[in-house]
Design an enzyme around this catalytic site. Structure first.
Site, PDB file in Angstrom:
ATOM      1  N   ASP A   1       0.767  -1.050   0.056  1.00  0.00           N
ATOM      2  CA  ASP A   1       0.011  -0.135   0.104  1.00  0.00           C
ATOM      3  C   ASP A   1       0.872   1.265  -0.088  1.00  0.00           C
ATOM      4  O   ASP A   1       0.662   2.171  -0.594  1.00  0.00           O
ATOM      5  CB  ASP A   1      -1.029  -0.208   0.956  1.00  0.00           C
TER       6      ASP A   1
ATOM      7  N   GLY B   1      -3.009  -7.604  14.261  1.00  0.00           N
ATOM      8  CA  GLY B   1      -2.766  -7.021  12.849  1.00  0.00           C
ATOM      9  C   GLY B   1      -4.174  -6.604  12.132  1.00  0.00           C
ATOM     10  O   GLY B   1      -3.951  -6.555  10.792  1.00  0.00           O
TER      11      GLY B   1
ATOM     12  N   SER C   1      -6.060  -3.853  12.552  1.00  0.00           N
ATOM     13  CA  SER C   1      -6.047  -2.319  12.423  1.00  0.00           C
ATOM     14  C   SER C   1      -6.981  -1.976  13.417  1.00  0.00           C
ATOM     15  O   SER C   1      -7.827  -1.045  12.952  1.00  0.00           O
ATOM     16  CB  SER C   1      -6.138  -1.785  10.840  1.00  0.00           C
TER      17      SER C   1
ATOM     18  N   SER D   1      -5.983   0.607  15.062  1.00  0.00           N
ATOM     19  CA  SER D   1      -5.690   1.992  15.252  1.00  0.00           C
ATOM     20  C   SER D   1      -6.582   2.707  14.274  1.00  0.00           C
ATOM     21  O   SER D   1      -6.737   3.541  14.572  1.00  0.00           O
ATOM     22  CB  SER D   1      -4.235   1.986  14.905  1.00  0.00           C
TER      23      SER D   1
ATOM     24  N   GLU E   1      -1.889   9.186  12.268  1.00  0.00           N
ATOM     25  CA  GLU E   1      -0.857   8.009  12.652  1.00  0.00           C
ATOM     26  C   GLU E   1       0.623   8.466  12.150  1.00  0.00           C
ATOM     27  O   GLU E   1       1.469   8.086  13.028  1.00  0.00           O
ATOM     28  CB  GLU E   1      -1.331   6.792  11.899  1.00  0.00           C
TER      29      GLU E   1
ATOM     30  N   ASP F   1      -5.377   0.427   5.509  1.00  0.00           N
ATOM     31  CA  ASP F   1      -6.204   0.259   6.850  1.00  0.00           C
ATOM     32  C   ASP F   1      -7.300   1.136   6.984  1.00  0.00           C
ATOM     33  O   ASP F   1      -8.356   0.576   7.057  1.00  0.00           O
ATOM     34  CB  ASP F   1      -5.240   0.203   8.095  1.00  0.00           C
TER      35      ASP F   1
ATOM     36  N   TYR G   1       8.660  -1.495  10.329  1.00  0.00           N
ATOM     37  CA  TYR G   1       8.074  -1.051   9.302  1.00  0.00           C
ATOM     38  C   TYR G   1       8.571   0.154   8.572  1.00  0.00           C
ATOM     39  O   TYR G   1       8.535   0.327   7.506  1.00  0.00           O
ATOM     40  CB  TYR G   1       6.620  -0.781   9.979  1.00  0.00           C
TER      41      TYR G   1
END
Length: 383
Positions: free
Chosen positions: A38, A125, A127, A129, A161, A173, A223
């Site tokens: 992404d 994982g 998401s 957030s 973020e 996400d 990441y």
């Protein structure tokens, strides 16, 4: 959506603030294939799920806003006139970051109260957030009639973020959580931010998630490192993003980069192709090919991009030994979280029992197993 969760959040809000709230549900997401593509302007294949964040909002007339996270029994107080990131790592930065990014657009937000809770498994994982960010953006948009579009809201969430949490995430996400469609996965072009919905009919199969219940600490730094590598190689190739590169293009600079970084870039190029091939396999009803692509994705994440871990690899290896599982891979940023498995419905109970026992014997801890349904995106709860 979970009615008990909605009632818990509503009732907690009323108990704390003695007024009826506006209530929002924002889902977590799975990603069938297309990992770490992404932020390279590539293709991903996510879907919103029926687990997420429920948040209750209401304006207040004071100089202070209050945000209460039920699940960790923690409260932050702040004024919208002086938003600053919290010094320590905190869920509060997801809330504050969204407000700050709305304000950067020259939009005024008043003080308010918010209470939220969720049923997305921690560290899975999936998401949580993005679900929290979207719930705040959507809730404030409704509460103060800000006139933001859903697309504007997902970019606000993403920038929150980046700037308040310090994770340079892509847009997948936030997009999947905001725009999900029940019983569909979305083939999302992360450059054009346009998605094609694919109705999912897995026939005699279903998607099962197995949570390792581990989250290794290097995940966020790794990441950001991977993203930096992708950007530097794109620059060397004189292209906007790795989405524009072919394997032949990458070969031209092979002598100028480390083997490790070459493999990372190669993974992204190959994974991007896998996401496109997966949409064709789904259109053709070819679950066998879809499963092979999913296994191929994990192989690349493990050996080329190097964002897997022993627990994830063990779960995928166990899946490969079961002929009733067509495909399995790690899902999400990596170094923990879930595997996603395409498994025959008839084999679910037996595999659950066996893998739970084997995982406990191997690692001395439990894994968590659950099925998910594909759901609609962020919405107002009006019931």
């Amino acid at each position: 959506m979970n009615n008990a969760l909605v009632n818990k959040v509503k009732n907690t809000f009323v108990d704390k603030f003695n007024t009826q709230p506006l209530v929002v549900f924002s889902p977590g997401r799975i990603n069938i294939i297309g990992e770490h593509t992404d932020y390279n302007d590539g293709f991903v294949f996510p879907a919103a799920v029926n687990k997420g964040i429920v948040a209750a909002f209401q304006k207040n007339d004071s100089d202070t806003s209050v945000a209460y996270a039920i699940d960790v029994d923690d409260t932050i107080e702040f004024s919208v006139n002086s938003i600053q990131p919290l010094a320590k790592e905190s869920w509060g930065n997801y809330v504050l970051g969204v407000i700050a990014e709305i304000q950067k657009k020259g939009i005024t937000v008043g003080n308010f109260n918010v209470v939220f809770s969720g049923n997305i498994p921690a560290g899975s994982g999936m998401s949580s957030s993005a679900a929290l960010e979207n719930s705040v953006a959507f809730g404030l948009n409704e509460l103060f009639d800000l006139g933001l579009t859903r697309e504007e809201m997902i970019f606000i969430s993403q920038k929150a973020e980046h700037n308040y949490v310090g994770v340079n995430c892509g847009i997948m996400d936030q997009y999947a959580s905001m725009f999900g469609i029940k019983d569909h996965a979305l083939l999302l072009d992360c450059r054009s931010i346009e998605a094609k919905p694919f109705h999912i009919d897995f026939e005699g199969y279903e998607l099962m998630l197995i949570n390792t219940n581990v989250k290794h600490s290097l995940s966020d730094s790794a990441y950001n490192d991977r993203r930096s590598v992708c950007e530097s190689i794109s620059e060397m190739l004189n292209i906007k993003a790795l989405r524009d590169a072919t394997e032949a293009d990458l070969e031209t600079i092979k002598d100028n980069v480390t083997e490790e970084n070459y493999q990372k870039a190669l993974f992204v190029i190959q994974e991007n192709k896998r996401a496109e091939l997966a949409s064709k396999a789904m259109t053709d009803g070819d679950l066998k090919t879809l499963g092979e692509l999913i296994y191929g994705s994990h192989h690349g994440l493990q050996h080329q991009y190097k964002v897997s871990c022993e627990e994830l690899d063990y779960l995928v290896d166990q899946a490969k030994e079961n002929h009733q599982i067509l495909g399995a891979r790690m899902m999400g940023g990596g170094f923990g979280g879930c595997t996603i498995n395409l498994i025959a419905k008839s084999a679910v109970n037996d595999f659950k029992t066996k893998i739970s026992e084997r995982y406990k014997n191997k690692f001395g801890k439990d894994c968590s197993i659950y099925s998910v349904e594909l759901a609609d995106g962020t919405k107002l709860i009006t019931d």
